[in-house]
Write a protein that holds these residues in place. Sequence first.
Motif, PDB file in Angstrom:
ATOM      1  N   UNK A 619       0.844  -1.193   0.000  1.00 16.97           N
ATOM      2  CA  UNK A 619       0.000   0.000   0.000  1.00 16.97           C
ATOM      3  C   UNK A 619       0.879   1.242   0.000  1.00 16.97           C
ATOM      4  N   UNK A 620       0.572   2.163  -0.925  1.00 18.01           N
ATOM      5  CA  UNK A 620       1.283   3.435  -1.016  1.00 18.01           C
ATOM      6  C   UNK A 620       0.327   4.523  -0.540  1.00 18.01           C
ATOM      7  N   UNK A 621       0.465   5.007   0.703  1.00 23.16           N
ATOM      8  CA  UNK A 621      -0.488   6.011   1.214  1.00 23.16           C
ATOM      9  C   UNK A 621      -0.359   7.333   0.474  1.00 23.16           C
ATOM     10  N   UNK A 622      -1.517   7.938   0.171  1.00 20.52           N
ATOM     11  CA  UNK A 622      -1.534   9.217  -0.540  1.00 20.52           C
ATOM     12  C   UNK A 622      -2.334  10.282   0.204  1.00 20.52           C
ATOM     13  N   UNK A 623      -3.515   9.945   0.706  1.00 20.72           N
ATOM     14  CA  UNK A 623      -4.406  10.949   1.281  1.00 20.72           C
ATOM     15  C   UNK A 623      -5.045  10.418   2.569  1.00 20.72           C
ATOM     16  N   UNK A 624      -5.519  11.343   3.394  1.00 21.77           N
ATOM     17  CA  UNK A 624      -6.365  11.036   4.549  1.00 21.77           C
ATOM     18  C   UNK A 624      -7.767  11.552   4.251  1.00 21.77           C
ATOM     19  N   UNK A 625      -8.781  10.781   4.611  1.00 19.08           N
ATOM     20  CA  UNK A 625     -10.161  11.215   4.391  1.00 19.08           C
ATOM     21  C   UNK A 625     -11.028  10.801   5.571  1.00 19.08           C
ATOM     22  N   UNK A 626     -12.250  11.351   5.618  1.00 20.29           N
ATOM     23  CA  UNK A 626     -13.193  11.008   6.667  1.00 20.29           C
ATOM     24  C   UNK A 626     -14.383  10.258   6.065  1.00 20.29           C
ATOM     25  N   UNK A 627     -14.781   9.195   6.730  1.00 20.47           N
ATOM     26  CA  UNK A 627     -15.907   8.372   6.292  1.00 20.47           C
ATOM     27  C   UNK A 627     -17.039   8.553   7.294  1.00 20.47           C
ATOM     28  N   UNK A 628     -18.196   9.025   6.816  1.00 18.15           N
ATOM     29  CA  UNK A 628     -19.325   9.362   7.678  1.00 18.15           C
ATOM     30  C   UNK A 628     -20.505   8.424   7.453  1.00 18.15           C
ATOM     31  N   UNK A 629     -21.362   8.382   8.461  1.00 14.79           N
ATOM     32  CA  UNK A 629     -22.673   7.756   8.322  1.00 14.79           C
ATOM     33  C   UNK A 629     -23.711   8.864   8.238  1.00 14.79           C
ATOM     34  N   UNK A 630     -24.497   8.853   7.156  1.00 17.72           N
ATOM     35  CA  UNK A 630     -25.542   9.853   6.937  1.00 17.72           C
ATOM     36  C   UNK A 630     -26.880   9.191   7.242  1.00 17.72           C
ATOM     37  N   UNK A 631     -27.618   9.789   8.202  1.00 20.32           N
ATOM     38  CA  UNK A 631     -28.846   9.152   8.688  1.00 20.32           C
ATOM     39  C   UNK A 631     -29.978  10.176   8.706  1.00 20.32           C
ATOM     40  N   UNK A 632     -31.027   9.963   7.926  1.00 21.39           N
ATOM     41  CA  UNK A 632     -32.188  10.850   8.043  1.00 21.39           C
ATOM     42  C   UNK A 632     -32.676  10.895   9.489  1.00 21.39           C
ATOM     43  N   UNK A 633     -33.106  12.051   9.932  1.00 23.62           N
ATOM     44  CA  UNK A 633     -33.450  12.241  11.335  1.00 23.62           C
ATOM     45  C   UNK A 633     -34.560  11.301  11.796  1.00 23.62           C
ATOM     46  N   UNK A 634     -35.519  11.019  10.906  1.00 19.64           N
ATOM     47  CA  UNK A 634     -36.623  10.133  11.297  1.00 19.64           C
ATOM     48  C   UNK A 634     -36.121   8.745  11.668  1.00 19.64           C
ATOM     49  N   UNK A 635     -35.036   8.301  11.028  1.00 19.23           N
ATOM     50  CA  UNK A 635     -34.477   6.989  11.354  1.00 19.23           C
ATOM     51  C   UNK A 635     -33.525   7.086  12.540  1.00 19.23           C
ATOM     52  N   UNK A 636     -32.828   8.207  12.665  1.00 20.77           N
ATOM     53  CA  UNK A 636     -31.916   8.387  13.797  1.00 20.77           C
ATOM     54  C   UNK A 636     -32.661   8.334  15.119  1.00 20.77           C
ATOM     55  N   UNK A 637     -33.930   8.736  15.100  1.00 22.29           N
ATOM     56  CA  UNK A 637     -34.736   8.739  16.326  1.00 22.29           C
ATOM     57  C   UNK A 637     -35.490   7.434  16.530  1.00 22.29           C
ATOM     58  N   UNK A 638     -35.285   6.462  15.616  1.00 25.01           N
ATOM     59  CA  UNK A 638     -35.982   5.173  15.695  1.00 25.01           C
ATOM     60  C   UNK A 638     -35.192   4.215  16.578  1.00 25.01           C
ATOM     61  N   UNK A 639     -35.901   3.458  17.388  1.00 26.31           N
ATOM     62  CA  UNK A 639     -35.263   2.503  18.294  1.00 26.31           C
ATOM     63  C   UNK A 639     -34.452   1.451  17.544  1.00 26.31           C
ATOM     64  N   UNK A 640     -34.782   1.210  16.279  1.00 21.93           N
ATOM     65  CA  UNK A 640     -34.059   0.204  15.497  1.00 21.93           C
ATOM     66  C   UNK A 640     -32.564   0.494  15.476  1.00 21.93           C
ATOM     67  N   UNK A 641     -32.188   1.768  15.405  1.00 23.38           N
ATOM     68  CA  UNK A 641     -30.784   2.142  15.269  1.00 23.38           C
ATOM     69  C   UNK A 641     -30.094   2.393  16.609  1.00 23.38           C
ATOM     70  N   UNK A 642     -30.804   2.274  17.716  1.00 21.83           N
ATOM     71  CA  UNK A 642     -30.205   2.554  19.026  1.00 21.83           C
ATOM     72  C   UNK A 642     -28.949   1.726  19.300  1.00 21.83           C
ATOM     73  N   UNK A 643     -28.944   0.413  19.012  1.00 27.52           N
ATOM     74  CA  UNK A 643     -27.716  -0.360  19.261  1.00 27.52           C
ATOM     75  C   UNK A 643     -26.527   0.136  18.431  1.00 27.52           C
ATOM     76  N   UNK A 644     -26.784   0.612  17.234  1.00 27.08           N
ATOM     77  CA  UNK A 644     -25.703   1.128  16.390  1.00 27.08           C
ATOM     78  C   UNK A 644     -25.035   2.329  17.055  1.00 27.08           C
ATOM     79  N   UNK A 645     -25.843   3.260  17.553  1.00 25.72           N
ATOM     80  CA  UNK A 645     -25.275   4.433  18.224  1.00 25.72           C
ATOM     81  C   UNK A 645     -24.534   4.029  19.489  1.00 25.72           C
ATOM     82  N   UNK A 646     -25.070   3.046  20.194  1.00 26.76           N
ATOM     83  CA  UNK A 646     -24.423   2.567  21.413  1.00 26.76           C
ATOM     84  C   UNK A 646     -23.040   1.988  21.110  1.00 26.76           C
TER      85      UNK A 646
END
Length: 675
Positions: A619-646
Motif C-alpha cells: 500500500x502506497x499512502x496518498x491521502x487522509x479522508x473522513x468516512x461518515x454515516x448519513x442518517x435521516x433524522x426520522x431513522x436516527x430517532x428510531x429505536x431500530x438504530x439505538x444499538x448502532x449508536x451505542x
Amino acid sequence: MSVYLHDIPLAQAQSRLREALQDANLWRVLGTEDIPLSENALGRVTAEPIWAEISSPHYHASAMDGFALRAISTNGAMPSAPVTLFIGPEAQYVDTGDPLPEWANAVIPIENVESLDENDQITKDIRGPKTIRIRAAVAPWSHVRPLGEDIVATQLVLPAGHTLRPADLGAIAASGHQTIRVSRKPKVAILPTGTELVPIGSKLKSGDILEYNSLVMAAQIKAMGGEPTRYPITKDNFESICERVLEAAQTHDLVLLNAGSSAGAEDFSSKVVEKLGQLLVHGVAVRPGHPVILGMVKKELGIKNKDTGNLIPNSSSLIPIIGVPGYPVSAALTVDIFVESVIAKWLGRRPHELPTEMATLTRKLVSPAGDDDYVRVAVGKVGGKLLAAPLSRGAGVITSLVQADGLALLPSGVQGMDAGEQVKVHLYRSKSEIERTIFCIGSHDMTLDLLAQVLAGYDRRLASANVGSQGGLIALRRGEAHLAGSHLLDPATGEYNISYIRQYMPNIPVKVIALVGRDQGLIVKKGNPKGVKSLGDLTSSQSRTEPSRSVQFVNRQRGAGTRVLLDYHLNLMGIPSDSILGYTQEEYTYLGVAAAVASGRADCGLGIAAAAQALDLDFVPLFQERYDLVIPKEHAENNLLSPLFELIAGADFRNSVSKLTGYDVSVMGRIILED
C-alpha cells in the motif's frame, strides 16, 4: 444434433423431465421403510396415514395434585358454610396424572382445601389428612383429563406425506406406535468434473479452483430430505466421466453431473448423456443457470464383479440425470429449481415454497427478454416500505447467495425494471428478521462488516448494498435506506459530504456521524514491481518513456467517494483521466480493487490500506479522508438504530476498529451535522 443454445422456457423444461419420469414409472414415491420411533425420525415423511392404536389418555386422569371426589358432594359449599369430606369413602388424594377412582368425577386442587386431622384441626400432613374442608363447590369433570381428551383410538393422527416435526413424534408415541412407515430417502449422486478442480484443503496454485459445489449441493439435497453421495473429482475425460456416471447410476435414484454443461471443448456432459441414455434438454431460458442439462440414463444390464470381471445380472432401467452448471450460484439455483420438485414427489410431500412479498426495487435492472431472471437481493423495511436492493449478479459469486435475503424474479418477457417498481421477492428470511434489519446503501467500508458482526449480538441485522456514496444519498432521498456510508469530498471547500447532502437530499433533516478517518492510497502488488509512488506514475506518458513501467489501473465506479477523491487530485495535478490506462475499468468495493490487483488483472488501484492488507498486497499512502454515516433524522430517532449508536459510542467497537490497518478512530462518534 446438439440441442444446446435452443433454450426452452423453464416450465417446458420441467414438463419434459416430469413426462420422462412418468414414462419410466418414477413420478411416484420410490419406496417405503419402517423406522424406529426416535428423534432420528425428525424430518422424515410419512408414507401412509398414522391412525391411533390407543387413546390418550387411556383412562380418566387427574390434571392437578389434589383430591378426587364426587362433584355432587361439594354442592352448597361456601366460605361461610364449608363442606367436610372423609378421606376414603368420599375423597382420595391423587397426583397429577393419576387415574381417578371409578366413583370420582372431579378433582379439587390441594391449594383449595383445608387438610384436617382427627381433631378437625389444620394438619401439616396435607396429603394424608383424615378429612378435608371445602369452601367452594366444583363442577363435574373439573381438573380431570377424561379418557381420549388428546387422542381417541382409531382417529387420524397424521396424514401420509407429512414431514415429521418434534411434536409429531410425541403424538405418534402417545397414540401407541413404536415404529413409523416413511418414504425412503432418495439417493442422489453428486459428480464434480473438471481438470482444474482441486479438493477443499489443497494448496492452491494459479489455475486451481476449489471444488465446493458438491458440498453445497449435498447440503441442499440433505435439507430436501434426500441422501447425497459426494463422489471424488473426475477429470475432463469423456470415457472417465461415462464410467463414473454408470457407476453412480447403479446405486442411486438421481445423478447430478456438475460442470461441463456448456459448449466448450471440454464440456462433455451432454455427450455423456446422449451416449448413456436420452438427452431431453440442453439449455433453459433461466438465469443464472441457462446451460442446464436434463436427461435419462440407462443402468447397465449387469454390474461387473470386481474379482472375476463377470457381469452380475441386473434389470435394465432408467434414472434421471441433471447436468448442473459449474458456476456456484448457477449450480445452487439449478438444484433448487429442478431437483426440489423431484425429491418432493419421490418423498410424497408438497414441494417447499418460499414465502413471497412484493417489494420496491432500489435500482434499475436490465434482464434478457426471453429468460426467467432470478436476481439476488438484500431486503429491508424502511418507513413501512419493503425494499429490495439488487446484489452482485455474477454466476460465480457464491457470497451473493450468502448475503441475499431473497430472490427477485423477473419473468420471461420483461426486459428489465426501473427503480421504484414493484417486484415479487421469494424471501429467504422471516418477516421478523427483516423487521430487525438496518438497511444501509452507499459506500462500502470494512468497518461496516465489523459493525454487522457486532450488531448481531444486539438482535439487529445490518444489510448493505454497495452503490457508492452518491448512490447512497440518492437512496436516502427516495426513502430506500436507514443510513448511507459516504466520503464525498467537496473540491471547493475541502469539506466532506455536507454540500452533497444539501444537493441530493434537500429539505430532509439528517444526522451525520463521523465513523472513521482512513488512509486512501494505491494498492499495488507485493514488492511494488512497477515502482508506483504517486498518481503521476499512472499516466500513459510515463509508459511511453519507459514501456516496462506501463501501469494498468483499476478504478472505483462513478459516484463512489474514492472516484471523486481521485478526480479531485488528478485535477489539482493537471493529469487528464484519459491518460490513465484502465481509468474506465471499475470495481464496486475496495476488496474488489484489491482482488483485481492480486489476480494480475490490474497493477494498482486506489483504495484503503485494510483492503491491501487483507490480500497481502502493498500500500502506497496518498491521502487522509473522513468516512461518515448519513442518517435521516426520522431513522436516527428510531429505536431500530439505538444499538448502532451505542456501539459507535463504546470503547469495545472503537478498539476493534483501531486494530485494522490505516484507520483513525479519534473522530468516531463525532456529530458532523444535525438538523
